[in-house]
Write a protein that holds these residues in place. Structure first.
Motif, PDB file in Angstrom:
ATOM      1  N   PHE A  16       0.821  -1.033   0.022  1.00 25.39           N
ATOM      2  CA  PHE A  16      -0.040  -0.039  -0.001  1.00 25.39           C
ATOM      3  C   PHE A  16       0.755   1.244  -0.157  1.00 25.39           C
ATOM      4  O   PHE A  16       2.056   1.307   0.487  1.00 25.39           O
ATOM      5  CB  PHE A  16      -0.959   0.005   1.250  1.00 25.39           C
ATOM      6  CG  PHE A  16      -1.876  -1.041   1.219  1.00 25.39           C
ATOM      7  CD1 PHE A  16      -3.179  -0.906   0.925  1.00 25.39           C
ATOM      8  CD2 PHE A  16      -1.309  -2.396   1.629  1.00 25.39           C
ATOM      9  CE1 PHE A  16      -3.984  -1.896   1.142  1.00 25.39           C
ATOM     10  CE2 PHE A  16      -2.436  -3.585   2.060  1.00 25.39           C
ATOM     11  CZ  PHE A  16      -3.808  -3.232   1.340  1.00 25.39           C
ATOM     12  N   TYR A  17       0.291   2.343  -0.475  1.00 26.10           N
ATOM     13  CA  TYR A  17       0.967   3.780  -0.387  1.00 26.10           C
ATOM     14  C   TYR A  17       0.140   4.671   0.620  1.00 26.10           C
ATOM     15  O   TYR A  17      -0.929   4.877   0.433  1.00 26.10           O
ATOM     16  CB  TYR A  17       1.166   4.251  -1.877  1.00 26.10           C
ATOM     17  CG  TYR A  17       1.789   5.686  -1.827  1.00 26.10           C
ATOM     18  CD1 TYR A  17       3.231   5.649  -1.772  1.00 26.10           C
ATOM     19  CD2 TYR A  17       1.007   6.701  -1.679  1.00 26.10           C
ATOM     20  CE1 TYR A  17       3.911   6.882  -1.498  1.00 26.10           C
ATOM     21  CE2 TYR A  17       1.798   8.055  -1.615  1.00 26.10           C
ATOM     22  CZ  TYR A  17       3.257   8.002  -1.512  1.00 26.10           C
ATOM     23  OH  TYR A  17       3.897   9.251  -1.273  1.00 26.10           O
ATOM     24  N   CYS A  18       0.925   4.962   1.597  1.00 25.52           N
ATOM     25  CA  CYS A  18       0.229   5.731   2.832  1.00 25.52           C
ATOM     26  C   CYS A  18       0.167   7.245   2.175  1.00 25.52           C
ATOM     27  O   CYS A  18       1.269   7.713   2.169  1.00 25.52           O
ATOM     28  CB  CYS A  18       0.872   5.700   3.901  1.00 25.52           C
ATOM     29  SG  CYS A  18       0.147   6.534   5.290  1.00 25.52           S
ATOM     30  N   LEU A  19      -0.870   7.743   2.159  1.00 26.67           N
ATOM     31  CA  LEU A  19      -0.925   9.135   1.613  1.00 26.67           C
ATOM     32  C   LEU A  19      -0.642   9.933   2.700  1.00 26.67           C
ATOM     33  O   LEU A  19      -0.159  11.210   2.452  1.00 26.67           O
ATOM     34  CB  LEU A  19      -2.510   9.460   1.035  1.00 26.67           C
ATOM     35  CG  LEU A  19      -2.945   8.715  -0.085  1.00 26.67           C
ATOM     36  CD1 LEU A  19      -4.303   8.879  -0.286  1.00 26.67           C
ATOM     37  CD2 LEU A  19      -2.142   9.058  -1.337  1.00 26.67           C
ATOM     38  N   GLU A  20      -0.906   9.692   4.143  1.00 26.98           N
ATOM     39  CA  GLU A  20      -0.499  10.484   5.051  1.00 26.98           C
ATOM     40  C   GLU A  20       1.066  10.521   5.448  1.00 26.98           C
ATOM     41  O   GLU A  20       1.423  11.641   5.657  1.00 26.98           O
ATOM     42  CB  GLU A  20      -1.158  10.057   6.435  1.00 26.98           C
ATOM     43  CG  GLU A  20      -1.084  11.134   7.511  1.00 26.98           C
ATOM     44  CD  GLU A  20      -2.088  10.790   8.688  1.00 26.98           C
ATOM     45  OE1 GLU A  20      -1.275  10.919   9.865  1.00 26.98           O
ATOM     46  OE2 GLU A  20      -2.971  10.122   8.547  1.00 26.98           O
ATOM     47  N   HIS A  21       1.563   9.309   5.398  1.00 26.87           N
ATOM     48  CA  HIS A  21       3.266   9.186   5.635  1.00 26.87           C
ATOM     49  C   HIS A  21       4.041   9.326   4.370  1.00 26.87           C
ATOM     50  O   HIS A  21       5.293   9.480   4.495  1.00 26.87           O
ATOM     51  CB  HIS A  21       3.209   7.833   6.437  1.00 26.87           C
ATOM     52  CG  HIS A  21       2.636   7.908   7.746  1.00 26.87           C
ATOM     53  ND1 HIS A  21       1.676   6.827   7.952  1.00 26.87           N
ATOM     54  CD2 HIS A  21       2.379   8.694   8.905  1.00 26.87           C
ATOM     55  CE1 HIS A  21       1.021   7.004   9.022  1.00 26.87           C
ATOM     56  NE2 HIS A  21       1.818   7.895   9.582  1.00 26.87           N
ATOM     57  N   LYS A  22       3.301   9.258   3.526  1.00 28.71           N
ATOM     58  CA  LYS A  22       4.010   9.561   1.929  1.00 28.71           C
ATOM     59  C   LYS A  22       4.894   8.304   1.788  1.00 28.71           C
ATOM     60  O   LYS A  22       6.311   8.628   1.491  1.00 28.71           O
ATOM     61  CB  LYS A  22       4.805  10.829   1.965  1.00 28.71           C
ATOM     62  CG  LYS A  22       3.820  12.037   2.241  1.00 28.71           C
ATOM     63  CD  LYS A  22       3.326  12.365   0.829  1.00 28.71           C
ATOM     64  CE  LYS A  22       2.336  13.540   1.102  1.00 28.71           C
ATOM     65  NZ  LYS A  22       1.056  13.704   1.591  1.00 28.71           N
ATOM     66  N   LYS A  23       4.590   7.085   2.372  1.00 32.28           N
ATOM     67  CA  LYS A  23       5.696   6.160   1.972  1.00 32.28           C
ATOM     68  C   LYS A  23       4.823   4.678   1.818  1.00 32.28           C
ATOM     69  O   LYS A  23       3.594   4.449   1.951  1.00 32.28           O
ATOM     70  CB  LYS A  23       6.551   5.891   3.287  1.00 32.28           C
ATOM     71  CG  LYS A  23       5.431   5.398   4.482  1.00 32.28           C
ATOM     72  CD  LYS A  23       6.597   5.146   5.721  1.00 32.28           C
ATOM     73  CE  LYS A  23       5.730   4.503   6.980  1.00 32.28           C
ATOM     74  NZ  LYS A  23       6.635   4.030   8.044  1.00 32.28           N
ATOM     75  N   VAL A  24       5.488   3.932   1.483  1.00 28.17           N
ATOM     76  CA  VAL A  24       5.059   2.455   1.154  1.00 28.17           C
ATOM     77  C   VAL A  24       5.093   1.341   2.304  1.00 28.17           C
ATOM     78  O   VAL A  24       6.295   1.446   3.174  1.00 28.17           O
ATOM     79  CB  VAL A  24       5.951   1.831  -0.115  1.00 28.17           C
ATOM     80  CG1 VAL A  24       5.438   0.422  -0.336  1.00 28.17           C
ATOM     81  CG2 VAL A  24       5.968   2.610  -1.536  1.00 28.17           C
ATOM     82  N   GLU A  25       3.939   0.771   2.634  1.00 26.85           N
ATOM     83  CA  GLU A  25       3.785  -0.071   3.670  1.00 26.85           C
ATOM     84  C   GLU A  25       3.365  -1.539   3.055  1.00 26.85           C
ATOM     85  O   GLU A  25       2.658  -1.525   2.405  1.00 26.85           O
ATOM     86  CB  GLU A  25       2.810   0.457   4.412  1.00 26.85           C
ATOM     87  CG  GLU A  25       3.117   1.846   4.987  1.00 26.85           C
ATOM     88  CD  GLU A  25       2.149   2.451   5.811  1.00 26.85           C
ATOM     89  OE1 GLU A  25       0.988   1.956   5.803  1.00 26.85           O
ATOM     90  OE2 GLU A  25       2.536   3.497   6.434  1.00 26.85           O
ATOM     91  N   GLU A  26       3.727  -2.489   3.783  1.00 28.69           N
ATOM     92  CA  GLU A  26       3.459  -3.811   3.457  1.00 28.69           C
ATOM     93  C   GLU A  26       2.399  -4.053   4.385  1.00 28.69           C
ATOM     94  O   GLU A  26       2.537  -3.953   5.673  1.00 28.69           O
ATOM     95  CB  GLU A  26       4.550  -4.790   3.578  1.00 28.69           C
ATOM     96  CG  GLU A  26       4.035  -6.336   3.069  1.00 28.69           C
ATOM     97  CD  GLU A  26       5.007  -7.216   3.338  1.00 28.69           C
ATOM     98  OE1 GLU A  26       4.732  -8.694   2.656  1.00 28.69           O
ATOM     99  OE2 GLU A  26       6.169  -7.102   3.813  1.00 28.69           O
TER     100      GLU A  26
END
Length: 94
Positions: A16-26
């Motif tokens: 996923f791409y987190c819009l709040e943290h501006k980073k990719v997360e599994e």
């Protein structure tokens, strides 16, 4: 404040791409309103914003989605192809 934090459901290997943290997360670590995905790979999730911009540009330039202007400058809306049932007036019996 809730006693237990409800964990969002996800499967290993979903990115996923987190819009709040501006980073990719599994896995979905952040709420659904703050993320884009799931994506099949980390690379796809990394390109999430670029992919969204490309799709938006395609949609904005697609002539099928734009109403044609009339000579007066107002848009001409295409008629709906759905056949609406006849309306019944108040007090009218069918």
């Amino acid at each position: 404040m809730p006693l237990f934090k409800r964990r969002t459901a996800g499967k290993p290997g979903e990115w996923f791409y987190c819009l709040e943290h501006k980073k990719v997360e599994e896995g979905p670590d952040c709420p659904g309103k703050d993320r884009m995905g799931p994506y099949a790979s980390r690379q796809d999730a990394t390109r999430a914003m670029e992919t969204a911009q490309e799709r938006n540009a395609e949609w904005e330039n697609d002539p099928r989605w734009h109403d044609t202007p009339t000579p007066h400058g107002t848009p001409h809306f295409r008629p709906c192809s759905y056949k609406h049932p006849p309306t019944q007036k108040k007090g009218e019996k069918t």
